[in-house]
Design a protein around this motif. Structure first.
Motif, PDB file in Angstrom:
ATOM      1  N   GLY A   1       6.353   8.830   4.765  1.00 30.63           N
ATOM      2  CA  GLY A   1       5.386   8.057   3.874  1.00 30.63           C
ATOM      3  C   GLY A   1       5.824   8.062   2.440  1.00 30.63           C
TER       4      GLY A   1
ATOM      5  N   SER B   1      -0.528   4.758   1.427  1.00 29.00           N
ATOM      6  CA  SER B   1      -0.617   4.898   2.949  1.00 29.00           C
ATOM      7  C   SER B   1       0.490   5.429   3.580  1.00 29.00           C
ATOM      8  CB  SER B   1      -0.941   3.472   3.275  1.00 29.00           C
ATOM      9  OG  SER B   1       0.111   2.720   3.704  1.00 29.00           O
ATOM     10  N   GLY B   2       1.568   5.155   3.435  1.00 27.83           N
ATOM     11  CA  GLY B   2       2.946   5.712   3.881  1.00 27.83           C
ATOM     12  C   GLY B   2       3.230   5.372   5.033  1.00 27.83           C
ATOM     13  N   LEU B   3       2.535   4.178   5.434  1.00 27.76           N
ATOM     14  CA  LEU B   3       2.553   3.750   6.942  1.00 27.76           C
ATOM     15  C   LEU B   3       3.343   2.294   6.933  1.00 27.76           C
ATOM     16  CD1 LEU B   3      -0.593   5.306   8.402  1.00 27.76           C
ATOM     17  CD2 LEU B   3       1.667   5.969   9.049  1.00 27.76           C
ATOM     18  N   SER B   4       3.654   1.941   5.815  1.00 23.95           N
ATOM     19  CA  SER B   4       3.900   0.596   5.919  1.00 23.95           C
ATOM     20  C   SER B   4       5.236   0.402   6.434  1.00 23.95           C
ATOM     21  CB  SER B   4       3.930   0.110   4.306  1.00 23.95           C
ATOM     22  OG  SER B   4       4.563  -1.147   4.298  1.00 23.95           O
ATOM     23  N   LEU B   5       5.407  -0.755   7.225  1.00 26.75           N
ATOM     24  CA  LEU B   5       6.805  -1.220   7.909  1.00 26.75           C
ATOM     25  C   LEU B   5       7.643  -1.743   6.472  1.00 26.75           C
ATOM     26  CD1 LEU B   5       6.563  -2.992  10.942  1.00 26.75           C
ATOM     27  CD2 LEU B   5       7.908  -0.932  10.463  1.00 26.75           C
TER      28      LEU B   5
ATOM     29  N   PHE C   1       0.982  -1.298   0.091  1.00 27.43           N
ATOM     30  CA  PHE C   1       0.033   0.070  -0.012  1.00 27.43           C
ATOM     31  C   PHE C   1       0.876   1.297   0.027  1.00 27.43           C
ATOM     32  CE2 PHE C   1      -0.816  -3.007   3.342  1.00 27.43           C
ATOM     33  CZ  PHE C   1       0.089  -2.711   4.245  1.00 27.43           C
TER      34      PHE C   1
ATOM     35  N   VAL D   1       9.894   6.135   6.596  1.00 29.86           N
ATOM     36  CA  VAL D   1       9.250   5.627   7.720  1.00 29.86           C
ATOM     37  C   VAL D   1       8.412   6.772   8.394  1.00 29.86           C
ATOM     38  CG1 VAL D   1       9.715   5.216  10.360  1.00 29.86           C
ATOM     39  CG2 VAL D   1      10.762   4.310   8.388  1.00 29.86           C
ATOM     40  N   LEU D   2       8.916   8.321   8.429  1.00 31.14           N
ATOM     41  CA  LEU D   2       8.216   9.267   8.869  1.00 31.14           C
ATOM     42  C   LEU D   2       7.324  10.469   7.858  1.00 31.14           C
ATOM     43  CD1 LEU D   2      11.154  10.751  11.480  1.00 31.14           C
ATOM     44  CD2 LEU D   2       8.993   9.301  11.940  1.00 31.14           C
TER      45      LEU D   2
END
Ligand SMILES: [Fe+2]
Ligand SMILES: [Fe+2]
Lengths: 421, 146
Positions: A80, A5-9, A2, A77-78
């Motif tokens: 996205g 979303s910019g939040l993926s690990l 995704f 990480v920060l």
């Protein structure tokens, strides 16, 4: 999976990308310190080829490497931002960058045209390619406190590179009808106040709050400060040739803005909720304090004569100190984080990667380098001592980064992994 | 009240308790550390529960995606839960270095987690949800048992 979303690990780049750049940066720090040792008192002469080479070892070699490492880590990480094929890209950029810097330093010493051309090609590739790749992604995201400033910092880096290439072309013998000295001043001004300072400012908006648990910086302030700085720099670039008086006023304004933020960071650190004072806080205090001292010294030059070298020394310890502050926090955290996230039982804790006392010792040696450098401005023989201390400081940083990488590999190979099946 | 206002206040509250525990640990006072740490763990886990049981489902319904952001947030909650367990062990064995080191990792992890929630998820919810739905959601979160 995704990407928006910019939040993926999954977007967190492999730790080796960060460590590779950090290790490169600390080795450049050691090399630059050795060069400083041999230059000694001659450092006061800014137009000597060795002084120019030294400046670029510190800015491109040290700052540039740490910037690439930090951005490859922080953007996904920060902010996205998804950088396609980041690990391979980073690897290639790393080698090309190292080669370009080496060629540039050699070019300053030998004045060989072929080296100017090689350095230009390699550095232009590494800088433009990375900057445009990151900017392209940064444009698409919803901005937070840091990401806008990072964009502007990368924009400033592009201006620095364009001006730098023009300077190289003139040095290489190309007849370009531009005032060389003016160009050089712009190159430095965009480099130090645009690229370097903006990068530190935008990084600080996130990490001061995150690492030390302080009140956050006001949103409007975080948004507009970088814009104001870059705007002043561009006004300077386009209009200062019309009226040289504007120069010093604009530059003073920029410095005052950065100094204001340095004061703001110190205030935030004072307001931090966590009581523990570790080495990274001391590095932040030293770095921001050095910039404030630089600003004060700059204002003082309107009334008294100060050695220009003093200003250079004060400014230099601002980004260098922040680099240590960032490394000593990020590196042990990432080693633990990546191993823990992969399910290793024996992921080393942060203090097992970097003992707090080791970081503190590194700080005091670095502080020693700073104090002796200031003394050396007035008593040049002290440069040898200062260079030596700086070399030890960077070597300790290198050792820490190298051992972190080693520990990470060790656990990967021998560690007990929690099985999800 | 905005969603972000309500949930951010909880983040800040946890930060304050965490700092008290860390201070006590740094001074070697494990009785206070234990008290404050337990408070911190309770508050944090309660907050996670509110998010997982009420906020994330509402967010997923509004954005139409069950994976993506909320999945990563839940995964990070798991990591924090694991660390809380290890910190409790460190308190039991009165291992100051281990406690402070774990506390450091936990704080970075939690802060970047909170930052992402605050800047992206909560902010998005503030924009997306109609006012009455916000009030309703907050009421529901208040009722989540610890
Ligand atoms: Fe959460
Ligand atoms: Fe939360």
């Amino acid at each position: 999976m995704f990407q928006n979303s910019g939040l993926s690990l999954e977007q967190a780049p492999p730790i080796v990308v960060v460590l590779r750049f950090f290790i490169t940066g600390s080795i450049f720090g050691v090399i630059a310190s050795i060069m400083l040792f041999f230059i000694g008192a001659d450092i006061a002469n800014f137009s000597l080829p060795q002084t120019i080479a030294l400046t670029h070892l510190f800015t491109l070699g040290v700052m540039g490497s740490f910037m690439f490492g930090a951005l490859y880590q922080m953007l996904p990480v920060l902010c996205g931002v998804h950088i396609k094929g980041a690990d391979l890209l980073a690897l290639r950029v790393n080698y090309i960058f190292i080669f370009g810097i080496t060629a540039l330093v050699a070019a300053f010493f030998t004045n060989a045209i072929v080296l100017y051309i090689v350095a230009t090609l390699f550095l232009a590739y590494a800088i433009f390619f990375t900057a445009f790749a990151m900017l392209g992604q940064l444009r698409k995201i919803q901005h937070n406190n840091s990401s806008r400033g990072m964009m502007l910092s990368l924009t400033a880096l592009i201006v620095v590179a364009v001006l730098g290439i023009t300077l190289l072309a003139i040095r290489g013998g190309l007849a370009i009808d531009i005032d060389y000295l003016w160009l050089k001043e712009m190159h430095y001004s965009f480099g130090l106040f645009g690229w370097v300072s903006l990068l530190i400012i935008s990084v600080s908006f996130q990490v001061i709050e995150m690492f030390y648990v302080t009140p956050s910086f006001p949103k409007g302030y975080a948004k507009n400060l970088p814009i104001a700085i870059i705007a002043l720099l561009f006004i300077d670039l386009f209009f200062s040739s019309l009226n040289p008086q504007i120069r010093s006023i604009l530059q003073l304004l920029v410095v005052l803005l950065i100094a204001f933020h340095a004061g703001f960071i110190l205030l935030r650190l004072k307001q931090k909720k966590r009581p523990v004072i570790d080495a990274t806080i001391l590095f932040w205090i030293l770095g921001e304090g050095a910039f404030i001292a630089f600003a004060v010294a700059l204002i003082a030059t309107f009334y008294v004569t100060l050695p220009p070298l003093l200003l250079v020394v004060l400014f230099s310890f601002f980004p260098l100190s922040v680099i240590f502050a960032m490394s000593y926090k990020i590196v042990p955290f990432l080693v633990w984080f990546h191993l823990n996230a992969q399910g290793y039982f024996n992921a080393p804790m942060m203090h097992e990667v970097t003992p707090p006392s080791y970081a503190k010792r590194n700080f005091y040696i670095f502080l020693g380098a700073f104090v002796t450098a200031i003394i050396a401005v007035f008593l040049p023989v002290v440069w040898y001592l200062s260079a030596l201390l700086l070399m030890i400081a960077f070597f300790m940083l290198f050792l820490n980064n190298y051992r972190a990488w080693h520990k990470y590999q060790e656990v990967l190979e021998s560690g007990e992994k929690f099985s999800f099946t | 009240m905005d969603i972000s206002q309500y949930l951010i206040a909880e983040h800040r509250e946890c930060d304050v308790i965490f700092a008290r525990a860390e201070k006590a640990a740094a001074e070697g006072d494990f009785t206070t550390t234990k008290d404050e740490f337990l408070k911190f763990a309770d508050e944090t886990l309660h907050h996670f529960k509110k998010e997982e049981e009420e906020f994330f489902p509402a967010f997923e319904a509004a954005t139409g995606s069950a994976e993506g952001p909320t999945r990563v947030m839940k995964y990070e909650h798991e990591q924090v839960r694991g660390l809380l367990g290890k910190m409790a062990q460190a308190i039991e064995s009165e291992d100051k270095d281990a406690y402070l080191s774990l506390a450091e990792s936990l704080m970075i992890l939690l802060q970047q987690h909170n930052m992402k929630e605050e800047q992206m998820l909560y902010a998005m919810a503030d924009r997306l949800f109609p006012p009455n739905a916000k009030e309703e959601l907050i009421e529901k979160m208040k009722k989540v048992a610890p």
